[in-house]
Write an enzyme that holds these catalytic residues in place. Structure first.
Site, PDB file in Angstrom:
ATOM      1  N   GLY A 200       1.006  -1.019  -0.036  1.00 30.26           N
ATOM      2  CA  GLY A 200       0.343  -0.160  -0.183  1.00 30.26           C
ATOM      3  C   GLY A 200       1.005   1.574   0.043  1.00 30.26           C
ATOM      4  O   GLY A 200       1.759   0.742   0.138  1.00 30.26           O
TER       5      GLY A 200
ATOM      6  N   GLY B 215       1.472   5.305   1.914  1.00 35.28           N
ATOM      7  CA  GLY B 215       0.219   6.378   2.171  1.00 35.28           C
ATOM      8  C   GLY B 215       0.848   7.638   2.270  1.00 35.28           C
ATOM      9  O   GLY B 215       0.708   8.139   1.128  1.00 35.28           O
TER      10      GLY B 215
ATOM     11  N   VAL C  43       4.572   1.249   0.771  1.00 31.18           N
ATOM     12  CA  VAL C  43       5.039   0.423   1.928  1.00 31.18           C
ATOM     13  C   VAL C  43       5.255  -1.421   1.038  1.00 31.18           C
ATOM     14  O   VAL C  43       4.367  -1.735  -0.126  1.00 31.18           O
ATOM     15  CB  VAL C  43       4.110  -0.090   2.295  1.00 31.18           C
ATOM     16  CG1 VAL C  43       4.482  -1.362   3.886  1.00 31.18           C
ATOM     17  CG2 VAL C  43       4.220   1.043   3.627  1.00 31.18           C
TER      18      VAL C  43
ATOM     19  N   LYS D 240       8.456   0.926   4.116  1.00 31.53           N
ATOM     20  CA  LYS D 240       8.346   1.634   3.860  1.00 31.53           C
ATOM     21  C   LYS D 240       9.276   2.394   3.015  1.00 31.53           C
ATOM     22  O   LYS D 240      10.558   2.418   3.840  1.00 31.53           O
ATOM     23  CB  LYS D 240       7.911   2.287   4.954  1.00 31.53           C
ATOM     24  CG  LYS D 240       7.805   3.658   4.894  1.00 31.53           C
ATOM     25  CD  LYS D 240       5.848   4.282   5.788  1.00 31.53           C
ATOM     26  CE  LYS D 240       6.126   5.068   6.427  1.00 31.53           C
ATOM     27  NZ  LYS D 240       5.840   5.314   7.359  1.00 31.53           N
TER      28      LYS D 240
ATOM     29  N   ASP E 124      -2.398   9.487  16.575  1.00 33.34           N
ATOM     30  CA  ASP E 124      -3.103   9.414  15.144  1.00 33.34           C
ATOM     31  C   ASP E 124      -3.847   8.133  15.132  1.00 33.34           C
ATOM     32  O   ASP E 124      -4.100   7.081  14.125  1.00 33.34           O
ATOM     33  CB  ASP E 124      -2.606   9.943  14.586  1.00 33.34           C
ATOM     34  CG  ASP E 124      -2.923   9.606  12.694  1.00 33.34           C
ATOM     35  OD1 ASP E 124      -3.896  10.370  12.668  1.00 33.34           O
ATOM     36  OD2 ASP E 124      -2.935   9.286  11.581  1.00 33.34           O
TER      37      ASP E 124
END
Lengths: 610, 379
Positions: A19, A21, A26, A41, A132
């Site tokens: 995915g 971000g 990543v 990452k 977060d």
């Protein structure tokens, strides 16, 4: 910082993309030395302007965490201008992913909340505030272990009694005291946890339909959200109510909440495997198989420099001056990894690439990205706000005006001084604008059933598209880039409609090249035909020999595509983001000004020099 | 932390430093593992005394006892040199202990007075600060040591200690602040000069942390640093240019170019700046940065380059280089980073440079003013 870079990276075999971000991609990877599966990452530092230090901050928070409830940091190193951060791999995905098939039940939520509280208890005792907490940042292992992830905006306090004022987080999950900037502490995470619990039961956080900018005013003003109705147990309702106490002094700590009835009776984490299985079934039931995206080395070097262009320093020979050296070196790096191809990327290279014999993959690289022509203009009003705009654009990019729940109600994390530059802002938007760009599974408009059709598609994915990408990346001139983009778009249109024709087209082109004595010299001998690309490896299965070499030349870099392909079109996209005046929301503009003023104030507090 | 007290009777606060010292001394001997574990517990207790918990406040009397006890037992120094050997959690505890101890003031002291332990370290035990810097030798200790250092470095005196540490300077009896002689050139053997290699050669985590500290050292203490750079101009910029600016590491390179720009453009460093931009060699390095293949390196390089061009008193050497390359520069700058369309300041500055270069007289002109710094005549 130079020494380890190469060695560190070579210890990992990269698998598919997991995915991307707000500032990185990543990948799943295998560490060769111990066969451990990890997540890496990658942050492209070239596309970030001012915040290497902030990334370092994130690493330092992560690297000082050792808790079974926090994703484990392993290592980080530089590779060229990319920073690789190696983390523990969690195969279950994020809670946000797991919400896609449907909402969670109370039993599952109780387990998740307990584990999160344990994680928060650890962090808070360490003087860290996550800032977060939301479903998207809660990861599950395949066995159901729950871990906190993404410390991009986490704070490390040197004094556990001290408070913070920085305005960070994701609007929907932000505690009132964070928004009001009256000083906040660990309790802010507890509020976000309460919102997350509601997110898990409803599938979205409260106020999800409201514009995120408006939410920022709503949260401090409106009464705290509550779970209502007879569908929920008394304990659950009370737990949420305890988390969502507006007065942070009266809000319980993680430690206290661990004693709450809702938490005490929570089951074992193994029960969460049901959620993972449900997600797998859900994915399996969807028609198309997923097409993993793979890592590929990006050609870092842009336009090769012509020697005659170099500076003249009368006595010193230009060629002996240092930076030149590094240029060559870098280029060499890419070359090696591209098996000798890709150095002189250009027409010759595009032709050479017609030879597909060593492509182990049948998976196509993502289909061409066609820029959606935004109809909304960039509003001039925001320009005068000055520098904060950039940050805003990148930080709120994931949030289209109309929340699209299909693609995650994550909202976006407000990151102070996030990794932004003129280029990256655009690139990042492309990363995160769902549907138009990121979804590589979007249906092709034509069925490619004939052999020619399949080959045509392949030609596009393996040859034409990468060639455009490369050429585009090497073209500095804006007008030329635009022309190239248009040609790329046109070709992708052809690909969508008529892959057979595409194949024929290329075939004829090659034949013509071959029949011309001068041009045919460009083609390598005995490699003139397109061979059948039988898949030799199933990349999802991580096993020693099936590991995809990261230097596989045919794994087109979608990242390069995303970051270099369409600056113009994306610029238009940016308008569709919160904080910019939009019909019907003009009133928020003033508010936005105030908020971004605060943002910059926060900045100055942190970096007085800025 | 309460679990720490369950198994054994709680040690009196007064005895904690002594106990810790004893445990540290046995880290090498037989049963080291057991001692390390015990030490970890002792440090945990000390941390608890110092910071209290989220629910309970710490007691100032106990803290005072602990701080004076630590000074007596020289525990800060022992912790600093052994930081990398401590277990993971203990390193963080040690970091917390350092932070609290070094900023503790007795309730009766004026809030403007120097914290007692810090004052002791600065005046009597500067080795503590030096050894904290040496924490960058080890990956394990880099982050905790760096965190403590950056807090301590808020004090000018502490910064001076680190800048002026010089083992070659054999002047017995002079220790700490009183031993500093700002007019004397550094040998380059002091702890400050090790930062260059830590930044460039360390792993990413170590290098990044060392750079952050390095930057604090050079930007937070303007008067001290201006004097220091003027005195050690040759040594400093030789290392800076050759190790940092020419580093193979992207992060080191980019951050150090940026910091160079910040240092040069700081008012306090005016003399250093004029001396720096006087050198043709420096301009060459900088012009090559403009041609780097990474845009952010080019961009940071631009912010140093502009100082050379904007300087109204360019040396002959600098003028020569600019004039030889005038046409190239003009063409180059015209298209330099042209996708930065919404960076107005950059565009203005670029235009300004183009104009400056265009308007240069065709042959070098003797500058009307020479840099004030001694020993920096143009070459």
């Amino acid at each position: 910082m130079a020494q380890e870079s190469g060695a560190g990276a070579s210890d990992y075999s990269l698998l598919e993309e997991l995915g991307s971000g707000s500032f990185g991609t990543v990948f799943k990877a295998i560490q060769r030395s111990n066969s451990e599966v990890v997540a890496i990452k990658m942050i492209d530092l070239e596309s970030s302007e001012d915040d290497i230090q902030e990334i370092q901050q994130e690493i330092s928070v992560l690297s000082t965490c050792a808790s079974p409830f926090v994703t484990q940091y392993k290592a980080s190193f530089l590779r060229g201008h990319k920073l690789w951060i190696v983390m523990e791999f969690l195969g279950g995905g994020s809670c946000l992913d797991l919400l896609k098939p449907g909402t969670f039940n109370e039993a599952h939520i109780a387990i998740i909340c307990r584990e999160l509280l344990l994680g928060l208890e650890y962090l808070h005792q360490e003087g860290k505030i996550h800032r977060d907490i939301k479903a998207a940042n809660v990861l599950l292992s395949t066995t159901g272990k729950v871990k906190l992830a993404d410390f991009g905006v986490a704070a490390q306090l040197t004094n556990i009694k001290s408070q913070r004022n920085t305005f960070v987080g994701t609007p929907f999950w932000m505690a009132p005291e964070v928004i009001q900037q009256a000083g906040y502490d660990f309790k802010a995470d507890i509020w976000s946890l309460g919102i997350t619990a509601m997110e898990l039961i409803h599938g979205e956080p409260p106020n999800a339909a409201t514009h995120p900018m408006k939410v920022l005013f709503l949260i401090p003003k409106a009464p705290a959200p509550r779970l209502e109705g007879s569908n929920y147990s008394k304990e659950f309702k009370d737990f949420v109510a305890q988390c969502l106490v507006k007065d942070c002094d009266r809000r319980p700590s993680a430690k206290e909440l661990l004693k709450h009835k809702f938490i005490r009776y929570a089951g074992k984490v193994e029960a969460l495997q049901e959620l993972i299985e449900r997600k797998q079934e859900y994915d399996g039931a969807r028609s198309r198989p997923s097409h993993p995206k793979f890592y590929q080395e990006t050609l870092n070097t842009m336009s090769p420099k012509v020697d005659s262009d170099e500076w003249v320093f009368d006595t010193v020979k230009a060629s002996t001056i240092a930076p030149k050296k590094s240029t060559t070196k870098r280029r060499k790096l890419s070359v090696i990894h591209a098996n000798g191809q890709g150095l002189q990327a250009g027409p010759e290279d595009a032709l050479k690439r017609l030879d597909l014999k060593d492509s182990p993959l049948e998976y196509s690289s993502p289909p061409p990205i066609t820029v959606k022509k935004g109809t909304i203009r960039k509003q001039p009003s925001i320009v005068q706000l000055g520098s904060p705009i950039k940050h805003r654009q990148s930080s709120t990019q994931k949030r289209p005006l109309q929340p699209d729940m299909n693609f995650g109600n994550t909202g976006s994390t407000v990151r102070l001084f996030r990794r932004v530059s003129d280029n990256s802002t655009l690139a990042q938007v492309s990363d995160s604008a769902p549907g138009s760009i990121r979804d590589e599974n979007r249906p092709q408009s034509t069925d490619t059933t004939t052999k020619e059709g399949v080959l045509g598609r392949r030609v596009f994915n393996k040859v034409i598209d990468p060639a455009f990408q490369e050429l585009h990346a090497q073209t500095g001139n804006q007008a030329k880039r635009e022309a190239l983009s248009r040609l790329a778009d046109a070709w992708s249109a052809l690909d969508a409609v008529d892959p057979e024709g595409e194949y024929q087209m290329l075939k004829i082109m090659i034949e013509r090249v071959q029949s011309d004595s001068k041009l045919s010299a460009l083609l390598p001998q005995s490699k003139g035909t397109v061979k059948d690309g039988t898949p030799q490896a199933t990349p999802q299965k991580p096993s020693g020999k099936l590991v995809l070499a990261q230097n596989n030349p045919h794994l087109a870099s979608h990242r390069r595509r995303q970051s270099s392909m369409q600056p113009e079109g994306l610029r238009e996209k940016l308008v569709n983001l919160p904080g910019q005046s939009v019909p019907g929301l003009e009133h928020t503009k003033q508010l936005a000004d105030v908020l971004y003023g605060r943002w910059t104030d926060g900045l100055r507090n942190r970096w007085p020099a800025v | 932390m309460s679990f720490l007290f369950g198994r054994r009777p709680r040690t009196n606060t007064v005895d904690l430093p002594k106990q810790a010292k004893e445990q540290i001394s046995r880290l090498d001997g037989p049963g080291a593992a057991v001692k390390a574990e015990e030490l970890a517990k002792t440090l945990g207790q000390m941390k608890f005394v110092l910071q209290g918990t989220q629910e309970t406040e710490s007691s100032p009397e106990q803290v005072y006892q602990l701080v004076t006890g630590m000074i007596q037992e020289d525990l800060l120094y022992l912790l600093a040199i052994n930081l990398y050997r401590l277990p993971f959690e203990s390193r963080k505890d040690a970091q917390v202990i350092f932070s609290y101890v070094l900023r503790f003031r007795p309730a009766t002291a004026s809030p403007k007075s120097e914290p007692i332990a810090l004052s002791y370290v600065i005046n009597n035990r500067p080795e503590v600060l030096v050894e904290l810097c040496n924490g960058y030798h080890h990956k394990e200790s880099a982050t905790p040591a760096g965190t403590v250092l950056r807090e301590v470095l808020k004090s000018d005196a502490a910064a001076a200690i680190i800048l002026y540490d010089d083992p070659n300077e054999n002047t017995p009896g002079s220790k700490g602040l009183t031993g500093i002689q700002p007019e004397t050139k550094q040998s380059g053997q002091g702890v400050f000069w090790k930062f260059f290699n830590w930044i460039d050669k360390g792993s990413f985590e170590v290098g990044a942390d060392a750079f952050t500290t390095f930057r604090e050292l050079l930007t937070k203490h303007k008067q001290i640093v201006a004097q220091y750079l003027a005195t050690n101009f040759e040594l400093f910029f030789d290392k800076y240019n050759n190790i940092l600016v020419k580093s193979e590491s992207y992060v080191t390179k980019r951050q150090s170019i940026k910091l160079l720009g910040e240092i040069l453009l700081d008012r306090a460093n005016y003399a250093v700046m004029t001396a720096y931009v006087d050198r043709g060699e420096h301009l060459k390095i900088c012009m090559n940065l403009l041609r780097d293949d990474r845009k952010m390196v080019q961009y940071e390089g631009f912010h140093v380059f502009k100082v050379f061009v904007a300087n109204p008193h360019k040396s002959i050497a600098v003028q020569k280089i600019l004039l030889i390359n005038r046409e190239r520069l003009l063409t180059f700058l015209k298209h330099f980073l042209e996708d930065r369309t919404d960076d107005e300041q950059f565009i203005d500055e670029r235009e300004f440079l183009i104009k400056q270069i265009k308007n240069m007289p065709p042959t070098p002109v003797e500058p009307t003013q020479k840099p004030a710094l001694l020993g920096s005549q143009s070459r």
